[in-house]
Scaffold this motif. Structure first.
Motif, PDB file in Angstrom:
ATOM      1  N   GLY A 203      -3.041   0.601  -7.780  1.00  0.00           N
ATOM      2  CA  GLY A 203      -3.471   1.521  -8.838  1.00  0.00           C
ATOM      3  C   GLY A 203      -4.945   1.853  -8.806  1.00  0.00           C
ATOM      4  N   ASN A 204      -5.690   1.382  -7.802  1.00  0.00           N
ATOM      5  CA  ASN A 204      -7.122   1.661  -7.717  1.00  0.00           C
ATOM      6  C   ASN A 204      -7.365   3.045  -7.095  1.00  0.00           C
ATOM      7  OD1 ASN A 204      -7.812  -0.891  -8.773  1.00  0.00           O
ATOM      8  ND2 ASN A 204      -7.537  -1.828  -6.761  1.00  0.00           N
ATOM      9  N   ALA A 205      -8.610   3.423  -7.036  1.00  0.00           N
ATOM     10  CA  ALA A 205      -8.959   4.727  -6.463  1.00  0.00           C
ATOM     11  C   ALA A 205      -8.504   4.798  -5.011  1.00  0.00           C
ATOM     12  CB  ALA A 205     -10.466   4.945  -6.558  1.00  0.00           C
TER      13      ALA A 205
ATOM     14  N   ALA B  45     -12.542   1.249   2.091  1.00  0.00           N
ATOM     15  CA  ALA B  45     -11.434   0.327   2.286  1.00  0.00           C
ATOM     16  C   ALA B  45     -11.863  -1.081   1.909  1.00  0.00           C
ATOM     17  CB  ALA B  45     -10.974   0.361   3.738  1.00  0.00           C
ATOM     18  N   PRO B  46     -10.994  -1.850   1.229  1.00  0.00           N
ATOM     19  CA  PRO B  46     -11.329  -3.223   0.874  1.00  0.00           C
ATOM     20  C   PRO B  46     -11.518  -4.084   2.113  1.00  0.00           C
ATOM     21  CG  PRO B  46      -9.440  -2.426  -0.378  1.00  0.00           C
ATOM     22  CD  PRO B  46      -9.712  -1.428   0.711  1.00  0.00           C
TER      23      PRO B  46
ATOM     24  N   ASP C 147       0.837  -1.197   0.000  1.00  0.00           N
ATOM     25  CA  ASP C 147       0.000   0.000   0.000  1.00  0.00           C
ATOM     26  C   ASP C 147       0.881   1.259   0.000  1.00  0.00           C
ATOM     27  OD1 ASP C 147      -2.312  -1.465   0.094  1.00  0.00           O
ATOM     28  OD2 ASP C 147      -2.706  -1.136   2.223  1.00  0.00           O
ATOM     29  N   PHE C 148       0.419   2.288  -0.687  1.00  0.00           N
ATOM     30  CA  PHE C 148       1.102   3.573  -0.660  1.00  0.00           C
ATOM     31  C   PHE C 148       0.286   4.559   0.166  1.00  0.00           C
ATOM     32  CE2 PHE C 148       3.143   1.774  -4.394  1.00  0.00           C
ATOM     33  CZ  PHE C 148       4.454   2.199  -4.247  1.00  0.00           C
TER      34      PHE C 148
END
Length: 445
Positions: free
Chosen positions: A165-167, A412-413, A127-128
């Protein structure tokens, strides 16, 4: 004012005295010239920058710039940060419970630490972190970003996360005192499950206690061990060596090779396997770094354990913490480490023997009458020893998970609960593998 002037005037002489031996200085006039350049820039910034700046902040920034330009793991630690690191390696500190590094100007998660605010919020390796309380992290050094994530216990901070790369999505975490229990365990039937979250000063001692307890709890039917190193960011080298030694009877564990050949060190195992030679499966993923990879590489090369999961992080370098007196310390990369077979895993990681991607385990609720079975065929012969089972009604299973609303954009996933084979697919596969190895071992004997 007099003290500051003396500092500025003597900068070149001080640096030359501190960093240059007379023999080398005589051969390196260029080095003196560059140190003069540093002193000139330092003085101009102090005198002409648009706002007043503190000498110690300028020097700290210069030292950090020099060290962080070498590699992602070298850095300068002022007295406060050095003290925080010392507390960390002893197993207790304050903050969010997250191991991070810097990549392309962003803060990147190496791994969350189990049972901490970051772990419970579902942060994942890779994660970034792009914003802290709405402020971008670009332009901050790693130590500055870490300082902002720390704070008073029970205060909140909002992290903006970008994953794969997702939102981006926001996560609110509440700071806490992080007390790290580096080893946890429980019995999964006849198999011992041991999770090591990082390598601190007590990890080897704790591991031995947990293994002994599992032996007592499970008894003579103990079939083997699953050792979980997923999301373990590493820690102390001597503890990684000790943990590897716990499973090995002999042979090299790891070697460290520095700039000078004569400084090469080799660490070997002593007789004594705390499991008594039972099968071992080692779980790793891209959050398994540094000391975790030493253990995985040693047990894999000696064929002592099967490594299952996904490729590890690939940190094959050794950092030495060098005290600088009242000014703190510096963390400098001084060596690379190599597995027993002589391979460096720097930037490539440990490739698992059995690659298993993480998935969430969920039951597929197929109605009984739709399942393929002899008993459901028309005119099937009855079993003479038992009454034919009546097909179940078309109803959802009792333990079926409730239907969930479609995830909203920016949320959040969902979090997979690691360590629970009902949800943790990698662990479920590891347990099946141990059962197979244990059965094979029993029949072979």
């Amino acid at each position: 004012m007099i003290r500051k002037t003396m500092i500025a005037v003597s900068t070149t002489a001080l640096l030359a005295t501190s960093f240059l031996t007379p023999a080398w200085a005589a051969e390196s006039k260029e080095t003196y010239r560059l140190l003069d350049l540093f002193a000139t820039v330092f003085e101009k910034v102090r005198a002409e920058y648009v706002e007043p700046v503190k000498d110690d902040e300028l020097i700290e920034a210069a030292l950090n710039g020099m060290l962080t330009s070498l590699d992602p793991h070298s850095s300068y630690l002022n007295a406060k940060n050095a003290k925080d690191m010392d507390i960390n390696t002893k197993g207790e500190f304050g903050g969010l419970g997250i191991e991070v590094t810097m990549e392309s100007g962003w803060v990147k998660v190496v791994s969350p630490i189990d049972e901490t605010p970051a772990f419970r919020a579902g942060l994942q390796p890779g994660d970034f972190i792009t914003h802290l309380d709405g402020e971008p992290v670009q332009g901050l050094s790693l130590s500055e970003a870490v300082d902002r994530m720390r704070g008073l216990v029970n205060t909140d901070i909002k992290l903006t996360i970008r994953r794969n790369g997702n939102a981006p999505f926001d996560v609110k975490l509440t700071r806490a005192v992080i007390k790290i229990q580096t080893v946890r365990s429980h019995a999964e039937g006849k198999i011992g499950y041991v999770r090591i979250t990082q390598f601190s000063a007590t990890t080897d001692t704790d591991l031995r206690k947990h293994v002994d307890q599992l032996k007592k709890d499970i008894g003579k039917d103990l079939g083997g061990f699953v050792v979980d190193l997923r999301n373990n960011p590493g820690g102390l080298l001597d503890q990684a060596i000790a943990v590897s030694d716990d499973f090995l009877e002999k042979g090299e564990i790891v070697s460290t090779r520095s700039r000078k050949a004569e400084d090469t060190q080799r660490f070997n195992a002593k007789p004594g396997d705390i499991t008594g030679g039972l099968p071992v499966v080692l779980l790793v993923n891209d959050g398994s770094a540094s000391a975790s990879e030493i253990v995985a590489g040693a047990l894999q090369d000696h064929r002592r354990a099967l490594v299952l999961g996904t490729r590890s992080f690939g940190k094959g370098s050794v950092q030495t913490l060098m005290p600088l007196g009242q000014y703190g310390s510096m963390r400098l990369t001084t060596a690379r480490y190599y597995t027993p077979s002589g391979r460096s895993i720097q930037a490539v990681g440990i490739e698992p023997d059995i690659k298993v991607l993480q998935s969430k385990v969920e039951p597929i609720n197929v109605p009984e009458r739709e399942r393929r079975a002899e008993a459901n065929l028309r005119n099937a012969l009855a079993n003479p020893d038992a009454k034919a089972a009546k097909p179940a009604e078309d109803a959802p299973a009792k333990d079926a998970p409730a239907a969930k609303d479609e995830e909203k954009h920016g949320d959040a996933p969902p979090v997979i609960k690691m360590g629970d084979p009902a949800q943790d697919y990698q662990l479920a596969r590891a347990l099946d593998l141990i059962r197979g190895l244990s059965l094979y071992r029993a029949t072979a004997n």
